[in-house]
Motif scaffolding. Structure first.
Motif, PDB file in Angstrom:
ATOM      1  N   GLN A   1     -18.845   9.022   1.905  1.00 24.86           N
ATOM      2  CA  GLN A   1     -19.344   8.806   0.541  1.00 24.86           C
ATOM      3  C   GLN A   1     -20.617   7.974   0.546  1.00 24.86           C
ATOM      4  OE1 GLN A   1     -16.269   6.890  -1.728  1.00 24.86           O
ATOM      5  NE2 GLN A   1     -15.717   8.789  -2.769  1.00 24.86           N
ATOM      6  N   ALA A   2     -20.588   6.913   1.362  1.00 24.88           N
ATOM      7  CA  ALA A   2     -21.751   6.028   1.429  1.00 24.88           C
ATOM      8  C   ALA A   2     -22.958   6.781   1.986  1.00 24.88           C
ATOM      9  CB  ALA A   2     -21.437   4.813   2.287  1.00 24.88           C
TER      10      ALA A   2
ATOM     11  N   HIS B   1     -14.716   7.077   3.338  1.00 26.15           N
ATOM     12  CA  HIS B   1     -15.490   5.993   2.743  1.00 26.15           C
ATOM     13  C   HIS B   1     -16.927   6.014   3.267  1.00 26.15           C
ATOM     14  CE1 HIS B   1     -14.834   1.905   0.838  1.00 26.15           C
ATOM     15  NE2 HIS B   1     -16.118   1.986   1.057  1.00 26.15           N
TER      16      HIS B   1
ATOM     17  N   ARG C   1     -17.555   7.129  14.449  1.00 29.15           N
ATOM     18  CA  ARG C   1     -16.460   6.374  15.058  1.00 29.15           C
ATOM     19  C   ARG C   1     -15.115   6.846  14.497  1.00 29.15           C
ATOM     20  NH1 ARG C   1     -16.417   0.073  13.948  1.00 29.15           N
ATOM     21  NH2 ARG C   1     -18.478   0.208  14.866  1.00 29.15           N
TER      22      ARG C   1
ATOM     23  N   ASP D   1     -31.351   2.989   6.744  1.00 26.75           N
ATOM     24  CA  ASP D   1     -30.121   2.422   7.291  1.00 26.75           C
ATOM     25  C   ASP D   1     -29.017   3.465   7.398  1.00 26.75           C
ATOM     26  OD1 ASP D   1     -29.933   2.701   4.641  1.00 26.75           O
ATOM     27  OD2 ASP D   1     -28.995   0.768   4.235  1.00 26.75           O
TER      28      ASP D   1
ATOM     29  N   GLU E   1     -22.912   5.565  12.503  1.00 26.31           N
ATOM     30  CA  GLU E   1     -22.059   4.917  13.502  1.00 26.31           C
ATOM     31  C   GLU E   1     -20.604   4.881  13.016  1.00 26.31           C
ATOM     32  OE1 GLU E   1     -22.369   3.360  16.504  1.00 26.31           O
ATOM     33  OE2 GLU E   1     -20.362   2.471  16.420  1.00 26.31           O
ATOM     34  N   LEU E   2     -20.416   4.444  11.770  1.00 24.81           N
ATOM     35  CA  LEU E   2     -19.066   4.373  11.203  1.00 24.81           C
ATOM     36  C   LEU E   2     -18.466   5.768  11.029  1.00 24.81           C
ATOM     37  CD1 LEU E   2     -17.492   1.802   9.833  1.00 24.81           C
ATOM     38  CD2 LEU E   2     -19.710   1.456  10.883  1.00 24.81           C
TER      39      LEU E   2
ATOM     40  N   ARG F   1       0.867  -1.180   0.000  1.00 21.72           N
ATOM     41  CA  ARG F   1       0.000   0.000   0.000  1.00 21.72           C
ATOM     42  C   ARG F   1       0.900   1.224   0.000  1.00 21.72           C
ATOM     43  NH1 ARG F   1      -3.525  -0.822   5.243  1.00 21.72           N
ATOM     44  NH2 ARG F   1      -1.380  -1.130   5.940  1.00 21.72           N
TER      45      ARG F   1
ATOM     46  N   ALA G   1     -26.563   3.031  10.428  1.00 26.23           N
ATOM     47  CA  ALA G   1     -25.361   2.206  10.397  1.00 26.23           C
ATOM     48  C   ALA G   1     -24.168   3.032   9.919  1.00 26.23           C
ATOM     49  CB  ALA G   1     -25.559   1.009   9.485  1.00 26.23           C
ATOM     50  N   TRP G   2     -24.411   3.894   8.933  1.00 27.29           N
ATOM     51  CA  TRP G   2     -23.317   4.712   8.401  1.00 27.29           C
ATOM     52  C   TRP G   2     -22.950   5.816   9.373  1.00 27.29           C
ATOM     53  CZ3 TRP G   2     -20.646   2.507   4.857  1.00 27.29           C
ATOM     54  CH2 TRP G   2     -21.262   1.511   4.092  1.00 27.29           C
TER      55      TRP G   2
ATOM     56  N   GLU H   1      -5.537   5.723   8.272  1.00 24.61           N
ATOM     57  CA  GLU H   1      -6.565   4.686   8.147  1.00 24.61           C
ATOM     58  C   GLU H   1      -7.923   5.209   8.617  1.00 24.61           C
ATOM     59  OE1 GLU H   1      -5.481   0.824   9.363  1.00 24.61           O
ATOM     60  OE2 GLU H   1      -7.529   0.073   9.195  1.00 24.61           O
TER      61      GLU H   1
ATOM     62  N   GLN I   1     -30.266   9.515  -2.389  1.00 23.49           N
ATOM     63  CA  GLN I   1     -31.361   8.626  -2.795  1.00 23.49           C
ATOM     64  C   GLN I   1     -32.702   9.084  -2.226  1.00 23.49           C
ATOM     65  OE1 GLN I   1     -30.161   4.642  -1.701  1.00 23.49           O
ATOM     66  NE2 GLN I   1     -28.355   4.799  -3.025  1.00 23.49           N
TER      67      GLN I   1
ATOM     68  N   ALA J   1     -24.331   9.158  -0.550  1.00 30.96           N
ATOM     69  CA  ALA J   1     -25.065   8.437  -1.594  1.00 30.96           C
ATOM     70  C   ALA J   1     -26.482   8.135  -1.117  1.00 30.96           C
ATOM     71  CB  ALA J   1     -24.329   7.154  -1.968  1.00 30.96           C
ATOM     72  N   LEU J   2     -26.605   7.735   0.168  1.00 32.45           N
ATOM     73  CA  LEU J   2     -27.929   7.447   0.736  1.00 32.45           C
ATOM     74  C   LEU J   2     -28.779   8.714   0.816  1.00 32.45           C
ATOM     75  CD1 LEU J   2     -27.412   4.941   3.654  1.00 32.45           C
ATOM     76  CD2 LEU J   2     -28.652   4.590   1.525  1.00 32.45           C
TER      77      LEU J   2
ATOM     78  N   ARG K   1     -11.235   5.610   6.237  1.00 28.80           N
ATOM     79  CA  ARG K   1     -12.506   4.979   6.600  1.00 28.80           C
ATOM     80  C   ARG K   1     -13.600   6.020   6.782  1.00 28.80           C
ATOM     81  NH1 ARG K   1     -12.963  -0.236   9.146  1.00 28.80           N
ATOM     82  NH2 ARG K   1     -11.527  -1.564   8.018  1.00 28.80           N
TER      83      ARG K   1
END
Lengths: 388, 197
Positions: A163-164, A160, A187, A177, A183-184, A108, A180-181, A153, A171, A167-168, A157
């Motif tokens: 972005q998710a 990432h 964190r 959900d 939380e990430l 990497r 869940a994102w 790192e 939509q 995207a939601l 994360r």
């Protein structure tokens, strides 16, 4: 680390050359557009594996060629187990980048970062101060990725997850959900926040000191400003009796970030992206007496902004020195040309101190080589060829 | 399109196989005995015709229910949730897991348009609900990537209200590795997940 040998191939206007670098460094002299900055850009590429000028890798390949390569052999400044060589190559046709440390390809690119231990000073640094918060966040991200284990790192994360989540949000309704994102996002975002805040608090006094030293007694300060959560105040009291501020613990930051996300939910949903978080924060620079809030970005003069940019780079050098326990290599691209005499003289005094290592500096004329004027060997550059 | 090109093209669709490897494999098949080639063809045909997803867990099998779901000796109290059937094979390979599986068929990824409805989540929840508390622990064995973590967080939120204990695979230092070579973030995870001896 000190550069002992530098090999180049088709990096911008620098064709194939093999240079033996003296332990003290060199002063590179040449007219405009001969390749002085390109040489420093090539060296610093081995620190971060991207252009410090923000150029895309494909733009770094010499015109008409497909591959560039830069390789550095490093000498020891003490310490066992240090790296002996770093190289990077980029193939424009396959868009592949190859990074090797000690002749072995790293899996990497993040594993190869920061091996030179260098700081670059360039006239373009003024953009750090005069432009938007994005550049200052990038400054923090690069610095902490190089010096704070684990930062990169968490940052990756966090991005990432961001972005998710975005995207939601795009939509529209029905994205139940999101939780869940969130939380990430919180964190990893809280880890990013915590490390940026700790850094800003730790180095705020040094920034103020360097700014004062170069400017000849003017005041400037920096602090990390959060869009999600608390803003610790920068230490501004002169008497030193004020309780030194500290970054809140990560759990606290996670909680505050989550609350900020909840509060912004309606707005985020309408706009289709996440409006609070580390990706919207600023490393704010202010000037004036303690308590005043005059933005350097909005109200600083050209000279004040340049001074702040220099102070920030000096802070970066000190951060590097502390985290690696060795003197940073200094790359300076025609920095003195931009400063008035007083500032140049005071900057010089700071730089001549014992804290800095090998120096690679550029200037259009020999008379403008001021740093280590009597000791640095003079090199010339013409049409991309270096004569040592 | 020649027969050779046909095979090369089909092989290079497989993960990890580029045109060069596909060509090499094809030539190896041609050089070998004809019978070897036909045996591979027959094996592939029966794979395509006989294998189907298990009606209960989503794992691959040859009947309505896969061999694990049919096995009465498997512990019905332990349910391990994985992203794909490949992970079932990995965990089965250890021979150490006595429970059953549930295959999600992927992980949450809004960028790819994958939400809970695209995964076998409804069937997982129905399975837990219909077990009348027989499922006592659900082990979330999704990958430690950002999407895998988000999937686990999401599942935890919907499973916990149904009653069972929800656990996550441990993260940390790989077996047989030396602390010296473990990267910082893995060490941090390992420290956070330490356990009493």
């Amino acid at each position: 680390m000190a550069l002992t040998r530098l090999r180049l191939q088709d990096f911008r206007n620098l064709d194939r050359q093999d240079l033996q670098v003296p332990p003290e460094g060199f002063a590179l002299i040449g007219d405009n557009a001969q390749g002085k900055s390109n040489l420093l850009e090539a060296v610093y590429y081995l620190e971060t594996f991207r252009s410090f000028r923000g150029a895309a890798d494909r733009e770094l390949v010499a015109f008409g060629e497909t591959v560039f390569r830069v390789q550095a052999d490093l000498g020891r400044e003490g310490g066992e187990g240090e790296v002996r060589s770093v190289s990077a190559a980029y193939d424009r046709s396959s868009r592949r980048k190859k990074v090797m440390v000690d002749s072995r390809e790293v899996s990497r690119i993040g594993d190869g970062l920061g091996r030179l231990g260098a700081v670059i000073f360039s006239p373009e640094d003024v953009a750090l101060i005069s432009e938007g918060p994005g550049g200052r966040r990038r400054f923090l991200d690069i610095l902490l990725s190089l010096n704070d284990p684990g930062y990169l790192e968490h940052l990756q994360r966090f991005r990432h997850a961001l972005q998710a989540r975005n995207a939601l949000l795009k939509q529209g309704p029905g994205g139940g959900d999101l939780v869940a994102w969130d939380e990430l996002l919180t964190r990893h975002g809280a880890e990013v926040l915590s490390r940026r805040m700790r850094w800003a608090i730790q180095y705020a006094p040094l920034f103020r000191g360097h700014y004062g030293a170069v400017s000849g007694g003017e005041e400037a300060w920096m602090e990390y400003r959060c869009t999600a959560g608390p803003n610790p105040s920068a230490p501004r009291a002169e008497d030193g009796n004020a309780p030194s501020p500290s970054a809140p613990p990560v759990q606290e930051l996670t909680r505050r970030f989550r609350e900020a996300l909840d509060a912004a939910w309606e707005r985020d949903r309408q706009r289709g992206w996440t409006t609070v978080g580390p990706h919207r924060d600023d490393l704010y620079m202010g000037m004036g007496e303690p308590g005043e809030t005059t933005s350097l970005r909005s109200f600083g003069s050209g000279g004040q902004r340049r001074t702040a940019a220099l102070a920030l780079r000096l802070v970066e050098g000190e951060c590097l020195r502390r985290s690696r326990d060795r003197r940073p290599m200094i790359l300076m691209d025609d920095v003195f040309a931009e400063l008035d005499e007083g500032r140049s003289q005071r900057l010089l005094e700071l730089l001549e101190g014992p804290g800095l290592g090998q120096a690679l500096i550029t200037a259009p004329k020999d008379s403008e080589i001021r740093l280590r004027r009597d000791t640095l060997p003079r090199w010339r550059i013409r049409y991309g060829r270096v004569e040592s | 399109m020649s027969a050779i090109e046909d095979v090369v093209r089909e092989l290079s669709r497989l993960p990890g196989i580029g045109p060069k490897t596909a060509t090499r494999l094809t030539h190896s098949l041609m050089r070998g005995p004809k019978e070897e080639c036909l045996r591979l063809a027959r094996a592939l045909t029966s794979l395509a015709e006989r294998i189907r997803p298990c009606a209960q867990c989503g794992n691959f099998g040859e009947e309505e229910l896969c061999s694990i779901c049919r096995d009465p000796d498997r512990d019905a109290a332990l349910l391990c949730v994985v992203e794909g059937a490949f992970e079932v094979a990995s965990i089965e390979g250890t021979g150490q897991f006595p429970g059953r599986f549930h295959v999600l068929g992927g992980r949450l990824s809004p960028l790819d348009g994958v939400g809970p409805d695209e995964l076998n989540v409804a069937s997982l929840l129905a399975r837990i609900r219909d077990s009348n508390d027989a499922v006592r622990e659900v082990i979330l064995a999704t990958s430690p990537s950002v999407e895998g973590e988000a999937t686990a967080v999401y599942l935890e939120g919907v499973i916990r209200p149904l009653g069972p204990k929800v656990t996550r695979l441990a993260r940390g230092i790989p077996m047989g590795s030396d602390l010296e070579y473990v990267d910082g973030s893995t060490l941090v995870e390992a420290l956070a997940g330490r356990r009493e001896m």
